[in-house]
Design an enzyme around this catalytic site. Structure first.
Site, PDB file in Angstrom:
ATOM      1  N   PRO A 280       0.964  -1.332   0.128  1.00  0.00           N
ATOM      2  CG  PRO A 280       0.147  -0.827   2.149  1.00  0.00           C
ATOM      3  CD  PRO A 280       0.699  -2.096   1.330  1.00  0.00           C
ATOM      4  CE1 TYR A 322      -0.770  10.212 -13.219  1.00  0.00           C
ATOM      5  CE2 TYR A 322      -0.745  11.536 -11.235  1.00  0.00           C
ATOM      6  CZ  TYR A 322       0.012  10.694 -12.227  1.00  0.00           C
ATOM      7  OH  TYR A 322       1.280  10.104 -12.160  1.00  0.00           O
ATOM      8  CB  CYS A 350       6.205  29.615 -18.834  1.00  0.00           C
ATOM      9  SG  CYS A 350       7.118  30.942 -17.664  1.00  0.00           S
TER      10      CYS A 350
HETATM   11  N1  LLP Z   1       3.232  -1.572  -5.874  1.00  0.00           N
HETATM   12  C1  LLP Z   1       3.472  -1.453  -7.389  1.00  0.00           C
HETATM   13  C2  LLP Z   1       4.160  -2.478  -8.094  1.00  0.00           C
HETATM   14  C3  LLP Z   1       3.278  -0.205  -7.752  1.00  0.00           C
HETATM   15  O1  LLP Z   1       3.407   0.240  -9.023  1.00  0.00           O
HETATM   16  C4  LLP Z   1       2.488   0.894  -7.060  1.00  0.00           C
HETATM   17  C5  LLP Z   1       2.216   2.027  -7.838  1.00  0.00           C
HETATM   18  C6  LLP Z   1       2.251   0.612  -5.664  1.00  0.00           C
HETATM   19  C7  LLP Z   1       2.403  -0.690  -5.150  1.00  0.00           C
HETATM   20  C8  LLP Z   1       1.519   1.708  -4.853  1.00  0.00           C
HETATM   21  O2  LLP Z   1       0.143   1.840  -5.345  1.00  0.00           O
HETATM   22  P1  LLP Z   1      -0.853   2.741  -4.369  1.00  0.00           P
HETATM   23  O3  LLP Z   1      -1.177   1.781  -3.206  1.00  0.00           O
HETATM   24  O4  LLP Z   1      -0.333   3.845  -3.891  1.00  0.00           O
HETATM   25  O5  LLP Z   1      -2.065   2.908  -5.319  1.00  0.00           O
HETATM   26  N2  LLP Z   1       1.731   8.836  -9.605  1.00  0.00           N
HETATM   27  C9  LLP Z   1       0.290   8.338  -9.547  1.00  0.00           C
HETATM   28  C10 LLP Z   1       0.171   6.895  -8.997  1.00  0.00           C
HETATM   29  C11 LLP Z   1       1.460   6.143  -9.669  1.00  0.00           C
HETATM   30  C12 LLP Z   1       1.266   4.452  -8.914  1.00  0.00           C
HETATM   31  C13 LLP Z   1       2.258   3.882  -9.483  1.00  0.00           C
HETATM   32  N3  LLP Z   1       2.497   2.417  -8.915  1.00  0.00           N
HETATM   33  C14 LLP Z   1      -0.415   9.315  -8.994  1.00  0.00           C
HETATM   34  O6  LLP Z   1      -0.238  10.395  -8.453  1.00  0.00           O
HETATM   35  O7  LLP Z   1      -1.749   9.077  -8.687  1.00  0.00           O
END
Ligand code: LLP
Length: 429
Positions: A280, A322, A350
């Protein structure tokens, strides 16, 4: 449901982070600044530990990699999910034991593998391997060090997570993981390779997932895969890594409940004698941070007003990248309701994409020098910041009760050019 405001509330008409007034932090540290609440990281971690007893929660370091945050979570018993040698280095500094680290990512280099295999006394817990060439390389690197790497193969279950396309990772066309046939082939190959010990299956189908149904579909597929593999492998699998992706509330979303999630995990895997790992990120860090910025100018037009603030897309890129939603909250509560007008909150960079909010109903009372906070900025905020437009990166502050600590100082103008000085062409000084 954890709400964006839970740890950032008004007291006597002023926005507080836990028991510290945000205006006090601004006065001492300046703006823009990221402010984190330590309890806000710990509450969701505890909730996960309760919802899935015995589960190992490896915090996705990519969502917030500040050393103080990592150290806080390490002390609370979390592990770490990393995707680079840089994140591994941070884990070392924050004190994570190797047995609580999992290494994800499609492009691990030989150097990164080596660093992970030699981390601490026994290396890291496991590598989530995403292709057969990666498996071959990992075996070579491990063998050359006289080691055997513990591996989970990352499965691409071809499930639609129903989230933003940039953060969807478990569809057949995505670059991540192995679909069924190639995975079975890789498992076979893994048994022949001297440097590989295949012990698990991992998945991660996407981020900011609100509905339980894609999780159910993915877990069912992982379950059948484990059962199928256990029939042919010499040793049965020991663990599954079920990834991250549990969504949070930014506006009025209703994310899946942890009770539901825990129940699903239990139903899907409790009879299989597997250790359960999770990755997470956002669920732990998302609503643990805000981004505080000061209004520089109000620009009025007939249709709407612009509030130009001192933070920008280089500090918090999620809205630009996004079109993500973040509440914009005046630090002075009385500015919240009076004389609302459609307003864009924009930075000085900019590019027209440099906005934090568009056509938001905000009070015309807000003026130059007033502070506003963007909520839900704890995940994928500071970590995605850059120096674009030669803007020094913003500092980060961690609040614990009535104390606050600067856990990353504001970058200076010297920091901007440090790595470029003393070269043959233009560098002086
Ligand atoms: N595990 C893996 C292999 C991942 O690629 C990711 C996120 C996570 C865990 C964690 O996911 P979470 O629990 O945070 O949803 N920059 C984007 C989000 C990119 C997520 C990439 N991978 C944003 O700002 O929404």
């Amino acid at each position: 449901v954890i709400k964006p405001h839970d740890f950032f509330q008004y007291k006597n008409g002023e926005l507080f982070a836990e028991n510290v007034a945000c205006s006090e932090i601004a006065k001492e540290v300046g703006t823009p600044v990221y402010i984190y609440s330590s309890s806000a990281f710990l509450k969701p971690l505890r909730a996960l530990q309760v919802a899935v007893p015995g589960g190992s929660f490896c915090f996705a370091v990519k969502s917030n990699s500040n050393l103080a945050v990592l150290s806080l979570l390490n002390r609370a018993g979390a592990g770490a999910d990393i995707v680079s040698g840089g994140e591994l280095y941070r884990c070392k500094l924050a004190g994570f034991p190797g047995e609580r680290i999992v290494f994800s990512g499609v492009g691990k280099t030989a150097d990164e593998m080596k660093a992970a295999l030699t981390y601490g006394e026994n290396g890291i817990h496991s590598f989530n391997v995403e292709s057969e060439p990666e498996l071959e390389r990992l075996s070579d690197v491990a063998s050359s060090l006289g080691k055997v790497a513990t591996v989970a193969l990352r499965y691409n279950p071809d499930v639609d997570p129903e989230t933003h396309p940039y953060i969807s990772t478990g569809l057949r066309e995505d670059k991540f993981g192995l679909s069924l046939e190639p995975l079975l082939a890789a498992a076979k190959r893994a048994e022949e390779l001297p440097g590989i010990n295949l012990k698990g299956i991992s998945i991660h189908i996407g981020s900011q997932i609100l509905k339980i149904s894609p999780k159910r579909e993915a877990f069912e597929k992982v379950r059948s895969l484990v059962i199928q593999l256990n029939k042919t492998l010499k040793e049965p699998l020991e663990f599954v890594d079920l990834g991250g992706g549990v969504g949070i509330q930014y506006l009025e979303e209703t994310p899946m409940s942890l009770e539901e999630y825990g129940k699903l995990v239990h139903e899907s895997f409790s009879d299989l004698e597997l250790d359960l790992f999770f990755e997470p990120g956002r669920f732990i860090s998302g609503n643990a941070g805000i981004f505080l910025t000061e209004i520089q100018y109000r620009k009025s037009t007939p249709d709407k007003d612009f509030l130009v603030v001192d933070g920008a897309m280089n500090d918090l890129i999620r809205p630009a990248l996004y079109e993500s939603y973040h509440h914009v909250v005046p630090v002075t509560e009385s500015h919240q309701k009076a004389d609302l007008k459609p307003t864009d909150v924009v930075g000085p960079v900019c590019e027209s994409g440099d906005f934090f909010a568009q056509m938001r109903a905000l009070s015309t009372d807000l003026k130059q020098g007033d502070l506003v906070a963007l909520l839900s900025a704890g995940a994928y905020g500071a970590v995605m910041s850059s120096q674009y437009n030669s803007r020094p990166r913003a500092p980060e502050v961690l609040v614990e009760g009535d104390r606050f600590t600067v856990v990353r100082r504001r970058e200076t103008l010297e920091d901007l050019v440090e790595a470029e000085l003393k070269n043959e062409i233009g560098g002086h000084a």
